[in-house]
Design an enzyme around this catalytic site. Structure first.
Site, short mmCIF file in Angstrom:
data_model
loop_
_atom_site.label_atom_id
_atom_site.label_comp_id
_atom_site.label_asym_id
_atom_site.label_seq_id
_atom_site.Cartn_x
_atom_site.Cartn_y
_atom_site.Cartn_z
N ASP A 1 54.48 -3.79 53.07
CA ASP A 1 54.02 -5.06 52.49
C ASP A 1 52.55 -4.89 52.08
O ASP A 1 51.95 -3.85 52.32
CB ASP A 1 54.23 -6.21 53.48
CG ASP A 1 53.37 -6.06 54.72
OD1 ASP A 1 52.59 -5.09 54.82
OD2 ASP A 1 53.49 -6.92 55.62
N GLY B 1 49.89 -6.49 53.06
CA GLY B 1 48.87 -6.83 54.05
C GLY B 1 48.44 -8.28 53.93
O GLY B 1 47.86 -8.84 54.85
N GLY B 2 48.75 -8.89 52.81
CA GLY B 2 48.31 -10.27 52.57
C GLY B 2 48.85 -11.24 53.59
O GLY B 2 48.11 -12.04 54.16
N ASP C 1 49.29 -10.26 47.18
CA ASP C 1 49.47 -11.65 46.77
C ASP C 1 48.86 -12.59 47.79
O ASP C 1 48.45 -12.18 48.87
CB ASP C 1 50.98 -11.97 46.64
CG ASP C 1 51.71 -11.88 47.98
OD1 ASP C 1 51.29 -11.06 48.83
OD2 ASP C 1 52.69 -12.62 48.19
N ASP D 1 64.14 -9.04 54.48
CA ASP D 1 63.59 -8.50 55.72
C ASP D 1 63.21 -9.68 56.59
O ASP D 1 62.95 -10.77 56.08
CB ASP D 1 62.32 -7.67 55.47
CG ASP D 1 61.12 -8.57 55.22
OD1 ASP D 1 61.01 -9.11 54.10
OD2 ASP D 1 60.32 -8.78 56.15
N CYS E 1 81.58 -6.82 68.31
CA CYS E 1 80.56 -5.86 67.85
C CYS E 1 80.91 -4.47 68.37
O CYS E 1 81.32 -4.31 69.52
CB CYS E 1 79.19 -6.30 68.36
SG CYS E 1 77.86 -5.19 67.89
N CYS F 1 78.68 -1.94 68.41
CA CYS F 1 77.44 -1.19 68.62
C CYS F 1 77.44 -0.50 69.98
O CYS F 1 78.25 -0.81 70.86
CB CYS F 1 76.21 -2.09 68.45
SG CYS F 1 75.72 -3.01 69.92
N CYS G 1 77.16 -2.98 72.99
CA CYS G 1 78.37 -3.74 73.31
C CYS G 1 79.47 -2.82 73.83
O CYS G 1 80.35 -3.26 74.58
CB CYS G 1 78.83 -4.52 72.09
SG CYS G 1 77.67 -5.85 71.68
N HIS H 1 71.34 -4.24 69.73
CA HIS H 1 72.49 -5.09 69.38
C HIS H 1 72.17 -6.00 68.19
O HIS H 1 72.95 -6.10 67.25
CB HIS H 1 72.99 -5.93 70.55
CG HIS H 1 73.88 -7.02 70.05
ND1 HIS H 1 75.18 -6.79 69.64
CD2 HIS H 1 73.63 -8.33 69.76
CE1 HIS H 1 75.69 -7.90 69.15
NE2 HIS H 1 74.77 -8.85 69.22
#
Ligand SMILES: [Zn+2]
Length: 428
Positions: free
Chosen positions: A91, A93-94, A145, A327, A365, A367, A370, A396
């Site tokens: 990103d 940093g703003g 920005d 994100d 799930c 994963c 789990c 998870h």
């Protein structure tokens, strides 16, 4: 071509696509885990690979303050420093300057602020943000920005939007002159010196019911340079030799300002566009209204990224609207507070009702958490403040988010997201 983007299938406005970066392909719609200070908190890079993360975020503000971008550059860039061979986005940093630092002062030149770590004074300008992100060596760099505060009066939102447009132009000018200074070296070489196999996470781990996505109808837009045909006879674009800079649409909570910001940012011609300044306290209906207003205008042949969203049902909704990248710190931050996202809704693992629960965090799930641990054990770890609690909860939650996006991509190949959208109601 700075960032080849291949659309493979569509379902209404939703698109299944691939972003071809110098550090591997990113299948979209994608959820990008936040690797704030060179680490997705509590999770090691090999587990992120196993979960199928193809791109993660780094935060310019944090890495600039500690360990410092010059040190990271000297050590070969962020990919090598954190031993992450896949794609990285930083990103500008703003946002962190606005949310974390003290005594910040915004002027035309940039933003002066005091570090939240030690109180020292710093200045971020568009040029400085580009310099730092290029030193870190991200594949995708974000324009500097101003994240407009919420609520903001219309005139204030307009002023802020105008500032972001001027900063976007300065970001682009500096970036174009310096983008080849990234410390990439040979991205296929790990510090140990062995050459890595190019990542193909989609085939490493799949959620239930997913299929191989055929690429025979692949359409690569933007006239990229093609390399030789691969073994399947599919031509793959040459990976870029420099990072790509995305522009950011602002405009507060005013649809007309958002549209004007989009049109004028598009005039600056970026290889991808983000919608920033959302999820700052407005209603979900307002977030969606702003996204819809901007998506109508953004080029269909370039990636579209909504920053800082959201809950699982939101990311499904936005992907269905045609958003390619998202994100959010939510899955990782919530995990460290004992909040788990599951196919049965959100659960708070510290709740006494789980003290003797022998079931997994989420029965649907697959994963590694789990598959192995019970809710009773996860609760015990959390109430005992064991460090492993944060690790397992985060693994998870990230699996849940990444599997959700994998299911969205699968639904797009089938041409129908309606099941995902109605199913997502139960996630709230
Ligand atoms: Zn799980």
């Amino acid at each position: 071509m700075t960032l080849p983007f291949s659309i493979q299938a569509q379902a209404g406005p939703a698109r299944l696509a691939r972003i071809h970066t110098a550090h591997g392909d990113v299948e979209t719609p994608a959820f990008m885990p936040c690797g704030t200070a060179g680490t997705v908190k509590a999770v090691s890079q090999d587990i992120l690979e196993d979960l199928g993360a193809q791109i993660i975020l780094g935060n310019t503000y944090h890495l600039y303050l500690r360990p410092g971008h010059e040190l990271v550059r000297k050590l070969g860039g962020l990919h090598r420093f954190m031993s992450w061979d896949r794609a990285l986005l930083t990103d500008s940093g703003g946002f962190q300057v606005f949310s974390l630092s003290e005594l910040r002062k915004v002027k035309e030149e940039g933003v002066s602020f005091r570090s939240h770590l030690d109180g020292t004074s710093h200045l971020f300008t568009p040029e400085r943000s580009m310099e730092i992100q290029i030193a870190l060596g991200a594949d995708i760099v974000m324009a500097f920005d101003e994240c407009t505060e919420h609520p903001a009066e219309r005139e204030r939102a307009r002023e802020s939007m105008e500032m972001t447009l001027r900063w976007a132009k300065r970001s682009k000018d500096y970036f174009e002159a310096h983008k080849h200074e990234v410390p990439w070296g040979d991205p296929g070489i790990r510090p140990s010196g062995h050459r890595d196999i190019p990542p193909q996470p989609a085939q490493e781990r799949r959620g239930p019911g997913t299929l191989d996505i055929g690429s025979s109808e692949e359409l690569t837009v933007g006239n990229p340079t093609f390399s030789a045909e691969n073994s399947e006879g599919i031509r793959k674009p040459e990976p870029p030799t420099a990072p790509a800079l995305f522009g950011i649409v602002q405009g507060g909570m005013y649809a007309d300002l958002r549209r004007e910001s989009a049109e004028r940012t598009i005039e600056l011609d970026f290889p991808g566009y983000a919608i920033g300044g959302l999820s700052v306290g407005e209603s979900r209906a307002k977030t969606m209204e702003m996204i819809a207003a901007v998506l109508e205008l953004l080029p269909k042949d370039k990636p579209r990224y909504v920053m800082g969203v959201g809950y699982p049902e939101e990311i499904v909704q936005y992907a269905a609207m045609g958003v390619d990248m998202m994100d959010c710190v939510l899955p990782t931050r919530a995990a460290r507070h004992g909040l788990l996202f599951t196919s049965e809704g959100r659960i708070n693992i510290k709740n006494a009702r789980y003290a003797q629960d022998q079931g997994p965090a989420d029965p649907k799930c697959s994963c590694r958490v789990c598959a192995r641990y019970t809710r009773a054990y996860l609760r015990h770890l959390f109430v005992s403040a064991e460090p492993l609690a944060g690790v397992l909860n985060t693994v998870h939650n990230l699996a849940y988010y990444l599997d959700t996006m994998r299911s969205v991509r699968h639904a797009i190949t089938l041409g129908d997201l309606s099941g995902m959208l109605s199913g997502s109601v139960s996630l709230t």
